[in-house]
Design a protein around this motif. Structure first.
Motif, PDB file in Angstrom:
ATOM      1  N   GLU A  95       0.851  -1.175   0.000  1.00 58.06           N
ATOM      2  CA  GLU A  95       0.000   0.000   0.000  1.00 58.06           C
ATOM      3  C   GLU A  95       0.889   1.227   0.000  1.00 58.06           C
ATOM      4  OE1 GLU A  95      -2.566  -0.163   3.321  1.00 58.06           O
ATOM      5  OE2 GLU A  95      -3.629  -1.955   2.642  1.00 58.06           O
ATOM      6  N   HIS A  96       0.628   2.140  -0.896  1.00 58.90           N
ATOM      7  CA  HIS A  96       1.472   3.314  -1.046  1.00 58.90           C
ATOM      8  C   HIS A  96       0.711   4.568  -0.628  1.00 58.90           C
ATOM      9  CE1 HIS A  96       3.977   0.572  -3.193  1.00 58.90           C
ATOM     10  NE2 HIS A  96       3.048   0.380  -4.104  1.00 58.90           N
ATOM     11  N   GLU A  97       1.456   5.497  -0.057  1.00 60.88           N
ATOM     12  CA  GLU A  97       0.845   6.752   0.345  1.00 60.88           C
ATOM     13  C   GLU A  97       0.500   7.583  -0.882  1.00 60.88           C
ATOM     14  OE1 GLU A  97       3.519   8.686   2.915  1.00 60.88           O
ATOM     15  OE2 GLU A  97       3.345   7.206   4.529  1.00 60.88           O
ATOM     16  N   GLU A  98      -0.527   8.371  -0.748  1.00 51.17           N
ATOM     17  CA  GLU A  98      -0.930   9.230  -1.846  1.00 51.17           C
ATOM     18  C   GLU A  98       0.103  10.326  -2.058  1.00 51.17           C
ATOM     19  OE1 GLU A  98      -3.675   8.887  -3.794  1.00 51.17           O
ATOM     20  OE2 GLU A  98      -3.943   6.985  -2.760  1.00 51.17           O
ATOM     21  N   GLU A  99       0.391  10.617  -3.314  1.00 55.52           N
ATOM     22  CA  GLU A  99       1.372  11.635  -3.635  1.00 55.52           C
ATOM     23  C   GLU A  99       0.886  12.399  -4.857  1.00 55.52           C
ATOM     24  OE1 GLU A  99       5.895  11.757  -5.353  1.00 55.52           O
ATOM     25  OE2 GLU A  99       5.387  10.234  -3.891  1.00 55.52           O
ATOM     26  N   ASP A 100       0.611  13.690  -4.667  1.00 52.30           N
ATOM     27  CA  ASP A 100       0.129  14.543  -5.752  1.00 52.30           C
ATOM     28  C   ASP A 100      -1.104  13.944  -6.423  1.00 52.30           C
ATOM     29  OD1 ASP A 100       2.202  16.314  -5.286  1.00 52.30           O
ATOM     30  OD2 ASP A 100       3.545  15.314  -6.695  1.00 52.30           O
ATOM     31  N   GLY A 101      -1.997  13.385  -5.642  1.00 53.25           N
ATOM     32  CA  GLY A 101      -3.248  12.870  -6.185  1.00 53.25           C
ATOM     33  C   GLY A 101      -3.169  11.448  -6.687  1.00 53.25           C
ATOM     34  N   ALA A 102      -1.989  10.875  -6.809  1.00 50.48           N
ATOM     35  CA  ALA A 102      -1.836   9.492  -7.272  1.00 50.48           C
ATOM     36  C   ALA A 102      -0.848   8.783  -6.366  1.00 50.48           C
ATOM     37  CB  ALA A 102      -1.344   9.463  -8.717  1.00 50.48           C
ATOM     38  N   SER A 103      -1.112   7.524  -6.090  1.00 52.54           N
ATOM     39  CA  SER A 103      -0.201   6.764  -5.243  1.00 52.54           C
ATOM     40  C   SER A 103       1.061   6.418  -6.020  1.00 52.54           C
ATOM     41  CB  SER A 103      -0.881   5.486  -4.762  1.00 52.54           C
ATOM     42  OG  SER A 103      -1.053   4.588  -5.845  1.00 52.54           O
ATOM     43  N   ALA A 104       2.087   6.024  -5.283  1.00 54.30           N
ATOM     44  CA  ALA A 104       3.328   5.599  -5.940  1.00 54.30           C
ATOM     45  C   ALA A 104       3.062   4.418  -6.861  1.00 54.30           C
ATOM     46  CB  ALA A 104       4.375   5.237  -4.886  1.00 54.30           C
ATOM     47  N   GLY A 105       2.178   3.513  -6.428  1.00 52.21           N
ATOM     48  CA  GLY A 105       1.846   2.368  -7.265  1.00 52.21           C
ATOM     49  C   GLY A 105       1.185   2.776  -8.565  1.00 52.21           C
ATOM     50  N   GLU A 106       0.263   3.718  -8.480  1.00 48.10           N
ATOM     51  CA  GLU A 106      -0.409   4.198  -9.691  1.00 48.10           C
ATOM     52  C   GLU A 106       0.572   4.875 -10.634  1.00 48.10           C
ATOM     53  OE1 GLU A 106      -4.862   5.073  -7.842  1.00 48.10           O
ATOM     54  OE2 GLU A 106      -3.279   6.583  -7.691  1.00 48.10           O
ATOM     55  N   LEU A 107       1.510   5.618 -10.061  1.00 49.51           N
ATOM     56  CA  LEU A 107       2.519   6.278 -10.886  1.00 49.51           C
ATOM     57  C   LEU A 107       3.440   5.256 -11.557  1.00 49.51           C
ATOM     58  CD1 LEU A 107       3.462   9.248  -8.522  1.00 49.51           C
ATOM     59  CD2 LEU A 107       2.140   9.376 -10.640  1.00 49.51           C
ATOM     60  N   LEU A 108       3.781   4.207 -10.824  1.00 51.81           N
ATOM     61  CA  LEU A 108       4.619   3.156 -11.409  1.00 51.81           C
ATOM     62  C   LEU A 108       3.911   2.465 -12.568  1.00 51.81           C
ATOM     63  CD1 LEU A 108       6.238   1.402  -8.309  1.00 51.81           C
ATOM     64  CD2 LEU A 108       7.425   2.663 -10.114  1.00 51.81           C
ATOM     65  N   ILE A 109       2.650   2.143 -12.365  1.00 53.45           N
ATOM     66  CA  ILE A 109       1.882   1.490 -13.429  1.00 53.45           C
ATOM     67  C   ILE A 109       1.812   2.388 -14.658  1.00 53.45           C
ATOM     68  CG2 ILE A 109      -0.427   0.680 -14.070  1.00 53.45           C
ATOM     69  CD1 ILE A 109      -0.701  -0.217 -11.078  1.00 53.45           C
TER      70      ILE A 109
END
Length: 226
Positions: free
Chosen positions: A9-23
């Motif tokens: 589980e990743h913390e939210e960052e600038d509206g998107a989580s680290a996981g979402e940014l990686l994907i």
């Protein structure tokens, strides 16, 4: 090795989580975004944990997402990360990223051979993945390896997989001979130290060792020439 079944589980960052940014980075072949997320992880161990455990809602790891699109640059960057898992298994098909890359390559229109005999982009991609440690022997839920998924008309990649299999076999033979050599050296030391009066013949034992050393040297020479 990180457990590929767990999900971080990743913390939210600038509206998107680290996981979402990686994907997103892996889907778009965005190396700058990938580098930003990795640098924000706070160290190689944490970065490896995030990279190895981030999954899509459909059960693909980020390596699958990049491989399904043939995103060479992002894959190259992922494989450079310390502790990165080369063979995560996705949920739906039980595929490794190597399977995913083959699915992508099979979807491409046939390309004529290069007049200069240069390797294709597909060849370079699969070669990089194999050299980084992808295991071509893993079978998916359909009991197929990556090479069994490959379009049989793709002679270039069939040859690459065959060469990789032969190289892996040479590695196993060398490792086996080296292990046997160490065991025999230890055995010889034991006999020499005990002053045994058994039927053990040190000279014959030494001759056998020399033959095995010669065989090992020949295997290593063949590997160097390959």
């Amino acid at each position: 090795m990180a457990d590929p079944r767990s999900q971080v589980e990743h913390e939210e960052e600038d509206g998107a989580s680290a996981g979402e940014l990686l994907i997103e980075a892996c889907r778009r072949n965005n190396t700058d975004l990938l580098a930003d997320v990795i640098s924000s992880c706070g160290g190689e161990e944490k970065a490896a944990e995030v990279l190895n455990n981030t999954k899509t809602v459909l059960g693909n790891y980020i390596y699958h997402e990049a491989a399904l699109r043939g995103n060479y640059e992002v894959i190259d960057m992922l494989l450079d990360q310390e502790g990165f898992e080369c063979d995560p298994i996705n949920t739906r098909e039980g595929d490794t990223p190597l399977h995913s890359a083959i699915r992508f390559i099979n979807s491409l229109p046939p390309t004529p051979p290069s007049p200069d005999n240069e390797p294709s982009a597909a060849y370079n991609l699969i070669s990089m993945m194999l050299e980084a440690g992808s295991d071509a022997s893993i079978r998916n839920k359909a009991n197929l390896t990556a090479v069994q998924l490959l379009d049989p008309r793709n002679v270039e990649l069939k040859r690459l997989f065959q060469e990789a299999a032969e190289e892996a076999e040479r590695e196993r033979e060398i490792a086996g001979l080296e292990a046997e050599e160490h065991e025999e050296e230890a055995l010889e030391d034991d006999y020499a130290g005990s002053g045994s009066d058994s039927d053990f013949d040190p000279e014959e034992f030494k001759r056998q060792q020399e033959e095995k050393k010669k065989e090992l040297a020949e295997l290593k020479a063949a590997k160097a020439e390959a």
